[in-house]
Design an enzyme around this catalytic site. Structure first.
Site, PDB file in Angstrom:
ATOM      1  N   HIS A 313       0.845  -1.195   0.000  1.00 53.02           N
ATOM      2  CA  HIS A 313       0.000   0.000   0.000  1.00 53.02           C
ATOM      3  C   HIS A 313       0.878   1.241   0.000  1.00 53.02           C
ATOM      4  O   HIS A 313       1.924   1.263   0.636  1.00 53.02           O
ATOM      5  CB  HIS A 313      -0.902   0.022   1.244  1.00 53.02           C
ATOM      6  CG  HIS A 313      -2.073   0.916   1.075  1.00 53.02           C
ATOM      7  ND1 HIS A 313      -2.019   2.260   1.332  1.00 53.02           N
ATOM      8  CD2 HIS A 313      -3.330   0.654   0.635  1.00 53.02           C
ATOM      9  CE1 HIS A 313      -3.199   2.786   1.066  1.00 53.02           C
ATOM     10  NE2 HIS A 313      -4.013   1.841   0.641  1.00 53.02           N
ATOM     11  N   ASP A 370      -7.790  -5.583   0.063  1.00 53.73           N
ATOM     12  CA  ASP A 370      -8.241  -6.468  -1.010  1.00 53.73           C
ATOM     13  C   ASP A 370      -7.801  -7.913  -0.846  1.00 53.73           C
ATOM     14  O   ASP A 370      -8.205  -8.775  -1.622  1.00 53.73           O
ATOM     15  CB  ASP A 370      -7.737  -5.933  -2.367  1.00 53.73           C
ATOM     16  CG  ASP A 370      -8.394  -4.611  -2.709  1.00 53.73           C
ATOM     17  OD1 ASP A 370      -9.609  -4.515  -2.527  1.00 53.73           O
ATOM     18  OD2 ASP A 370      -7.689  -3.682  -3.137  1.00 53.73           O
TER      19      ASP A 370
HETATM   20  N1  CMC Z   1       3.948  -7.590  -4.548  1.00 47.53           N
HETATM   21  C1  CMC Z   1       5.296  -7.615  -4.726  1.00 47.53           C
HETATM   22  N2  CMC Z   1       6.077  -6.521  -4.662  1.00 47.53           N
HETATM   23  C2  CMC Z   1       5.475  -5.357  -4.419  1.00 47.53           C
HETATM   24  C3  CMC Z   1       4.089  -5.261  -4.227  1.00 47.53           C
HETATM   25  C4  CMC Z   1       3.329  -6.433  -4.306  1.00 47.53           C
HETATM   26  N3  CMC Z   1       2.011  -6.410  -4.136  1.00 47.53           N
HETATM   27  N4  CMC Z   1       3.753  -3.972  -4.010  1.00 47.53           N
HETATM   28  C5  CMC Z   1       4.900  -3.268  -4.060  1.00 47.53           C
HETATM   29  N5  CMC Z   1       5.947  -4.124  -4.317  1.00 47.53           N
HETATM   30  C6  CMC Z   1       7.361  -3.767  -4.395  1.00 47.53           C
HETATM   31  C7  CMC Z   1       7.694  -3.098  -5.716  1.00 47.53           C
HETATM   32  O1  CMC Z   1       8.045  -4.038  -6.690  1.00 47.53           O
HETATM   33  C8  CMC Z   1       8.818  -2.191  -5.315  1.00 47.53           C
HETATM   34  O2  CMC Z   1       9.962  -2.975  -5.179  1.00 47.53           O
HETATM   35  P1  CMC Z   1      11.433  -2.377  -5.586  1.00 47.53           P
HETATM   36  O3  CMC Z   1      11.717  -1.334  -4.553  1.00 47.53           O
HETATM   37  O4  CMC Z   1      12.323  -3.550  -5.553  1.00 47.53           O
HETATM   38  O5  CMC Z   1      11.258  -1.794  -6.973  1.00 47.53           O
HETATM   39  C9  CMC Z   1       8.430  -1.734  -3.901  1.00 47.53           C
HETATM   40  O6  CMC Z   1       7.613  -2.796  -3.390  1.00 47.53           O
HETATM   41  C10 CMC Z   1       7.646  -0.427  -3.876  1.00 47.53           C
HETATM   42  O7  CMC Z   1       6.548  -0.562  -4.777  1.00 47.53           O
HETATM   43  P2  CMC Z   1       5.817   0.658  -5.472  1.00 47.53           P
HETATM   44  O8  CMC Z   1       5.160   0.170  -6.716  1.00 47.53           O
HETATM   45  O9  CMC Z   1       6.744   1.816  -5.576  1.00 47.53           O
HETATM   46  O10 CMC Z   1       4.719   1.008  -4.383  1.00 47.53           O
HETATM   47  P3  CMC Z   1       3.485   1.977  -4.610  1.00 47.53           P
HETATM   48  O11 CMC Z   1       3.282   2.675  -3.335  1.00 47.53           O
HETATM   49  O12 CMC Z   1       3.678   2.812  -5.823  1.00 47.53           O
HETATM   50  O13 CMC Z   1       2.296   0.979  -4.944  1.00 47.53           O
HETATM   51  C11 CMC Z   1       0.474  -0.478  -4.686  1.00 47.53           C
HETATM   52  C12 CMC Z   1       1.277   0.658  -4.053  1.00 47.53           C
HETATM   53  C13 CMC Z   1      -0.735  -0.750  -3.828  1.00 47.53           C
HETATM   54  C14 CMC Z   1      -0.013  -0.053  -6.082  1.00 47.53           C
HETATM   55  C15 CMC Z   1       1.387  -1.726  -4.797  1.00 47.53           C
HETATM   56  O14 CMC Z   1       1.758  -2.160  -3.508  1.00 47.53           O
HETATM   57  C16 CMC Z   1       0.722  -2.859  -5.573  1.00 47.53           C
HETATM   58  O15 CMC Z   1       0.816  -2.906  -6.800  1.00 47.53           O
HETATM   59  N6  CMC Z   1       0.009  -3.794  -4.856  1.00 47.53           N
HETATM   60  C17 CMC Z   1      -0.734  -4.834  -5.526  1.00 47.53           C
HETATM   61  C18 CMC Z   1      -2.076  -4.289  -5.989  1.00 47.53           C
HETATM   62  C19 CMC Z   1      -3.022  -4.073  -4.831  1.00 47.53           C
HETATM   63  O16 CMC Z   1      -3.160  -4.916  -3.957  1.00 47.53           O
HETATM   64  N7  CMC Z   1      -3.699  -2.916  -4.849  1.00 47.53           N
HETATM   65  C20 CMC Z   1      -4.692  -2.577  -3.823  1.00 47.53           C
HETATM   66  C21 CMC Z   1      -4.237  -1.434  -2.978  1.00 47.53           C
HETATM   67  S1  CMC Z   1      -5.256  -1.211  -1.500  1.00 47.53           S
HETATM   68  C22 CMC Z   1      -6.844  -0.837  -2.036  1.00 47.53           C
HETATM   69  C23 CMC Z   1      -6.960   0.257  -3.028  1.00 47.53           C
HETATM   70  O17 CMC Z   1      -6.205   1.229  -3.039  1.00 47.53           O
HETATM   71  O18 CMC Z   1      -7.878   0.179  -3.821  1.00 47.53           O
END
Ligand code: CMC
Length: 446
Positions: A313, A370
């Site tokens: 998140h 989720d």
């Molecule tokens: N699985 C594996 N690795 C992850 C995940 C994940 N679910 N989420 C983040 N990472 C890693 C990412 O690869 C990155 O690694 P590195 O530093 O090696 O490049 C690091 O963690 C930071 O990720 P980010 O993409 O910069 O994080 P963000 O804050 O931009 O993204 C997020 C937040 C929710 C989009 C992301 O965690 C994600 O894609 N999660 C899976 C989708 C999900 O469950 N979304 C629902 C969010 S909660 C409800 C809502 O908002 O609707």
């Protein structure tokens, strides 16, 4: 505290930029001590803008509605902890609280519930719009389209006309979204549409419209209803997430409530946002059906082959409190109905493996809302393509609250800047000069 009332402190920050005068930035503090530097006049004063792709360090507004402390897993609506609201409140009460700022009085609650009932039907002509969608249409596409279409039947609601009028618009939207969602499901499975029942509560009525058929009434078990109410309350708001920011952005242009909420539905659909509840369950199904070991799944995630859906998140760097409440609610519901679900077992095994693995620990990746919500919906009997629609039904009060706040306090239209990285100026070269032969007819290019 709103944009109008956020406290500008006596403290300031000083910014020294190349080729620009030193600039003093006001420091703004929120009611929970969150700090910001106010940069609204930075460009005028210095010629610089700030660049923050993904807005990780950018506050788009000040807001009174929802507080999140992502480091400590705290979520409050209008000051009330989510744990208390999920345990003791109703969805309609929470909707009122979010939109109007206080828990409703008994009288407000009764009259708002009446308004929801009075507005639960769709215009009969609007019902025919469902015939225009193919059976394979995704319910999120139908939801967004139908919210916009329904505004055509209520032109009076497209103008703003004081608080009473806004209460009516709110009730219409909350009530009709539920009817649209249930109708779109019935349409997708080819069953007759079930009309809302005026004596049923908001949540019970939705389940009735989803699962009753003309000759067999759906009887909702109390444990199912309880889990469903919790699901909606937990999804009702989450401050400036992608869909809510979309609603506020559209609202800032002066667009009406229906248009703004329809845009929010589209933003919610994506798998990184609300669509993650569908993606998470599909991931669990894939793991189950492929027979993959959880250990190998975790390794594949670490190798960046895919993301663990329902994990991570932007704001929570600890356990998402909503995930914990949903997990408990799911367990309670399954215990009462003596149900089992092999996907639940895989989910718990995945969670345990991830929470003890350095990849996830070092990145603060925990289950989000989720991860378990899809398992609850599955137990209730909601089909997978409807999962994100359920999220949307829950989120509508939050979107309305933010639309209202934006309109009352927002002020200027949202208009971010950019750093342009394309070509510098160059001269147009005609098609003929770019190779169209003299005897060739290039007129089709017009
Ligand atoms: N699985 C594996 N690795 C992850 C995940 C994940 N679910 N989420 C983040 N990472 C890693 C990412 O690869 C990155 O690694 P590195 O530093 O090696 O490049 C690091 O963690 C930071 O990720 P980010 O993409 O910069 O994080 P963000 O804050 O931009 O993204 C997020 C937040 C929710 C989009 C992301 O965690 C994600 O894609 N999660 C899976 C989708 C999900 O469950 N979304 C629902 C969010 S909660 C409800 C809502 O908002 O609707």
């Amino acid at each position: 505290m709103t944009t109008d009332t956020a406290q500008t402190t006596a403290r300031t920050a000083t910014l020294r930029l190349p080729d620009a005068p030193e600039y003093t930035l006001p420091v703004v503090v929120g009611s929970e001590g969150e700090r910001a530097v106010e940069i609204a006049k930075l460009r005028d004063a210095t010629g610089y803008i700030t660049l923050d792709s993904g807005y990780a360090s950018t506050g788009s507004c000040a807001s009174d509605i929802t507080f999140i402390d992502g480091d400590h897993g705290v979520l409050r609506y209008r000051g009330y902890p989510i744990e208390q609201l999920a345990a003791r409140s109703s969805f309609v009460e929470v909707a009122w609280l979010l939109i109007f700022g206080e828990l409703p009085t008994a009288e407000q609650m009764a009259s708002f519930s009446r308004l929801l009932t009075d507005n639960e039907l769709l215009h009969e002509s609007l019902r025919h719009h469902f015939e225009g969608f193919p059976p394979s249409a995704h319910p999120m596409a139908m939801l967004s389209a139908m919210i916009n279409a329904s505004s055509c039947y209520h032109p009076d609601l497209l103008v703003e006309d004081g608080e009473e009028h806004f209460i009516t618009s709110t009730a219409k939207l909350i009530s009709k979204v539920r009817t649209i969602a249930a109708f779109s499901y019935k349409k997708s499975i080819g069953q007759p549409l079930i009309y809302p029942h005026p004596e049923r509560s908001y949540c019970r009525n939705f389940l009735h419209m989803m699962f009753s058929i003309p000759y067999a009434e759906y009887h909702c078990r109390p444990a199912v209803l309880e889990a469903f109410v919790k699901f909606l309350i937990l999804h009702a708001d989450h401050e400036q997430n992608c869909s809510t920011s979309t609603v506020r952005m559209v609202a800032s242009s002066g667009a009406n409530l229906f248009a703004s909420i329809a845009a929010g539905v589209c933003a919610l659909w994506g798998p990184l946002h609300g669509g993650a509840n569908q993606a998470a369950i599909e991931m669990l199904l894939q793991i189950r059906d492929s027979g993959a070991r959880v250990k190998d799944v975790v390794e594949a995630v670490k190798a960046k082959q895919f993301r663990l859906m329902g994990f991570g998140h932007r704001v929570y760097k600890s356990y998402d409190p909503r995930a914990g409440i949903l997990k408990d609610a799911l367990r309670a519901m399954m215990k009462v109905s003596e149900a089992s679900d092999n996907l639940m077992e895989i989910a718990m095994e995945l969670e345990e493996a991830a929470l003890t693995d350095d990849y996830f620990i070092s990145r603060n990746l925990y289950p989000n809302v989720d991860f378990y919500s899809g398992l609850i919906l599955r137990q209730i009997g909601i089909p997978i393509p409807m999962f994100t629609v359920m999220f949307a039904i829950g989120r509508v009060p939050g979107w309305i609250a933010h639309w209202y706040e934006q309109r009352r306090h927002g002020g200027r239209i949202f208009r971010p800047r950019q750093i342009y990285t394309g070509h510098t100026q160059r001269d147009y070269v005609s098609l003929r000069e770019r190779g169209c032969a003299v005897d060739q007819d290039c007129s089709h290019s017009f």
